[in-house]
Write an enzyme that holds these catalytic residues in place. Structure first.
Site, PDB file in Angstrom:
ATOM      1  N   ASP A  70       0.852  -1.194   0.000  1.00 25.65           N
ATOM      2  CA  ASP A  70       0.000   0.000   0.000  1.00 25.65           C
ATOM      3  C   ASP A  70       0.884   1.239   0.000  1.00 25.65           C
ATOM      4  O   ASP A  70       2.006   1.200   0.511  1.00 25.65           O
ATOM      5  CB  ASP A  70      -0.931   0.024   1.223  1.00 25.65           C
ATOM      6  CG  ASP A  70      -2.036   1.058   1.023  1.00 25.65           C
ATOM      7  OD1 ASP A  70      -2.976   0.769   0.254  1.00 25.65           O
ATOM      8  OD2 ASP A  70      -1.920   2.170   1.571  1.00 25.65           O
TER       9      ASP A  70
HETATM   10  N1  LIG Z   1       3.400   3.532 -12.626  1.00 22.46           N
HETATM   11  C1  LIG Z   1       3.441   4.281 -11.488  1.00 22.46           C
HETATM   12  N2  LIG Z   1       2.517   4.041 -10.504  1.00 22.46           N
HETATM   13  C2  LIG Z   1       2.609   4.808  -9.384  1.00 22.46           C
HETATM   14  C3  LIG Z   1       3.572   5.830  -9.210  1.00 22.46           C
HETATM   15  N3  LIG Z   1       3.350   6.413  -7.969  1.00 22.46           N
HETATM   16  C4  LIG Z   1       2.308   5.757  -7.396  1.00 22.46           C
HETATM   17  N4  LIG Z   1       1.867   4.790  -8.246  1.00 22.46           N
HETATM   18  C5  LIG Z   1       0.768   3.848  -8.045  1.00 22.46           C
HETATM   19  C6  LIG Z   1       1.226   2.581  -7.364  1.00 22.46           C
HETATM   20  C7  LIG Z   1      -0.073   2.046  -6.836  1.00 22.46           C
HETATM   21  O1  LIG Z   1      -0.699   1.272  -7.830  1.00 22.46           O
HETATM   22  C8  LIG Z   1      -0.881   3.305  -6.553  1.00 22.46           C
HETATM   23  C9  LIG Z   1      -0.954   3.553  -5.062  1.00 22.46           C
HETATM   24  O2  LIG Z   1      -2.208   3.144  -4.643  1.00 22.46           O
HETATM   25  P1  LIG Z   1      -2.452   1.868  -3.687  1.00 22.46           P
HETATM   26  O3  LIG Z   1      -1.249   1.605  -2.852  1.00 22.46           O
HETATM   27  O4  LIG Z   1      -3.753   2.088  -3.043  1.00 22.46           O
HETATM   28  O5  LIG Z   1      -2.522   0.619  -4.675  1.00 22.46           O
HETATM   29  P2  LIG Z   1      -3.645   0.261  -5.731  1.00 22.46           P
HETATM   30  O6  LIG Z   1      -4.971   0.798  -5.331  1.00 22.46           O
HETATM   31  O7  LIG Z   1      -3.124   0.678  -7.077  1.00 22.46           O
HETATM   32  O8  LIG Z   1      -3.651  -1.336  -5.715  1.00 22.46           O
HETATM   33  P3  LIG Z   1      -3.961  -2.298  -4.474  1.00 22.46           P
HETATM   34  O9  LIG Z   1      -4.655  -1.483  -3.414  1.00 22.46           O
HETATM   35  O10 LIG Z   1      -2.638  -2.835  -4.010  1.00 22.46           O
HETATM   36  O11 LIG Z   1      -4.821  -3.364  -5.095  1.00 22.46           O
HETATM   37  O12 LIG Z   1      -0.186   4.413  -7.153  1.00 22.46           O
HETATM   38  C10 LIG Z   1       4.508   6.057 -10.280  1.00 22.46           C
HETATM   39  O13 LIG Z   1       5.376   6.948 -10.232  1.00 22.46           O
HETATM   40  N5  LIG Z   1       4.414   5.244 -11.371  1.00 22.46           N
END
Ligand SMILES: Nc1nc2c(ncn2[C@H]2C[C@H](O)[C@@H](COP(=O)(O)OP(=O)(O)OP(=O)(O)O)O2)c(=O)[nH]1
Length: 197
Positions: free
Chosen positions: A74
């Site tokens: 996260d």
């Molecule tokens: N490609 C890319 N993604 C980034 C960057 N900075 C942050 N992120 C993405 C990574 C994570 O997918 C998202 C952060 O949100 P979360 O930790 O809530 O994860 P997310 O909701 O995407 O997936 P999850 O909760 O683990 O199912 O932001 C960046 O510089 N490049």
């Protein structure tokens, strides 16, 4: 024993696959808002909040995948003492980028390993990012060129893409910014003999 990524984040899967790991993606169905609600009230430090959420996701998936090693992650963005979540739309992304212009925000990325519903290892890593002073015209062009992919990132940028043009200074680990403290995770997977030392 399989290696499972309990995340819907494309970049996290990509980082692990690029590192040569064979993983199965199995996103958790944790209600993150419900998990964090009581903690937000208690002024929980953002790095601890990231760890709690990563652990909840890893445990949720590992509880239903007996014997597998599950990676939960996260990322929390903190700006001037406030926690920010992913912008809902391009207008919110524009507003947030103008707010961050010329200032520093922090990204706290947590990763947890869990097995049979129990967390066995966790790590949180923090990066500090200072944006250049951005003109509204620049932000407009950036968003038009970067497109709605920016909405999948908590900071409305992909550092590995056009997002790099937003920054004056970055302190901390590149992978932490992308959302996964990859180096300590790989070290732990070696310790567990999941990958070669
Ligand atoms: N490609 C890319 N993604 C980034 C960057 N900075 C942050 N992120 C993405 C990574 C994570 O997918 C998202 C952060 O949100 P979360 O930790 O809530 O994860 P997310 O909701 O995407 O997936 P999850 O909760 O683990 O199912 O932001 C960046 O510089 N490049």
């Amino acid at each position: 024993m399989g290696l499972v990524l309990a995340s819907g984040s494309r970049i996290r899967a990509q980082l692990l696959e690029n590192a040569g790991l064979t993983i199965e993606v199995d996103p958790s169905d944790v209600d993150e808002r419900a998990v964090e609600a009581p903690l937000l009230k208690a002024e929980f430090p953002p790095e601890d909040l990231a760890s709690v959420l990563a652990e909840a996701k890893a445990e949720n998936v590992s509880a239903r995948r007996s014997g597998d090693l599950v990676i939960g992650a996260d990322q929390i963005l903190a700006f001037e003492g406030q926690r920010r979540t992913k912008p809902d739309d391009m207008e919110a992304a524009r507003r947030q980028l103008l707010e961050f212009s010329g200032k520093t925000h922090e990204l706290h990325s947590a990763v947890v390993l869990s097995k049979n519903g129990e967390a066995i290892w966790r790590r949180v890593s923090t990066a500090r990012l200072t944006m250049r002073t951005l003109s509204p015209a620049f932000v407009g062009h950036y968003l038009a060129n970067a497109g709605d992919a920016v909405l999948s990132s908590v900071g409305a940028y992909q550092l590995e893409g056009l997002g790099v043009q937003l920054f004056e200074k970055i302190e901390g680990d590149y992978f932490t910014i992308l959302g996964l403290p990859l180096l300590p995770l790989l070290e732990q997977l070696r310790e567990l003999q999941v990958i070669e030392k």
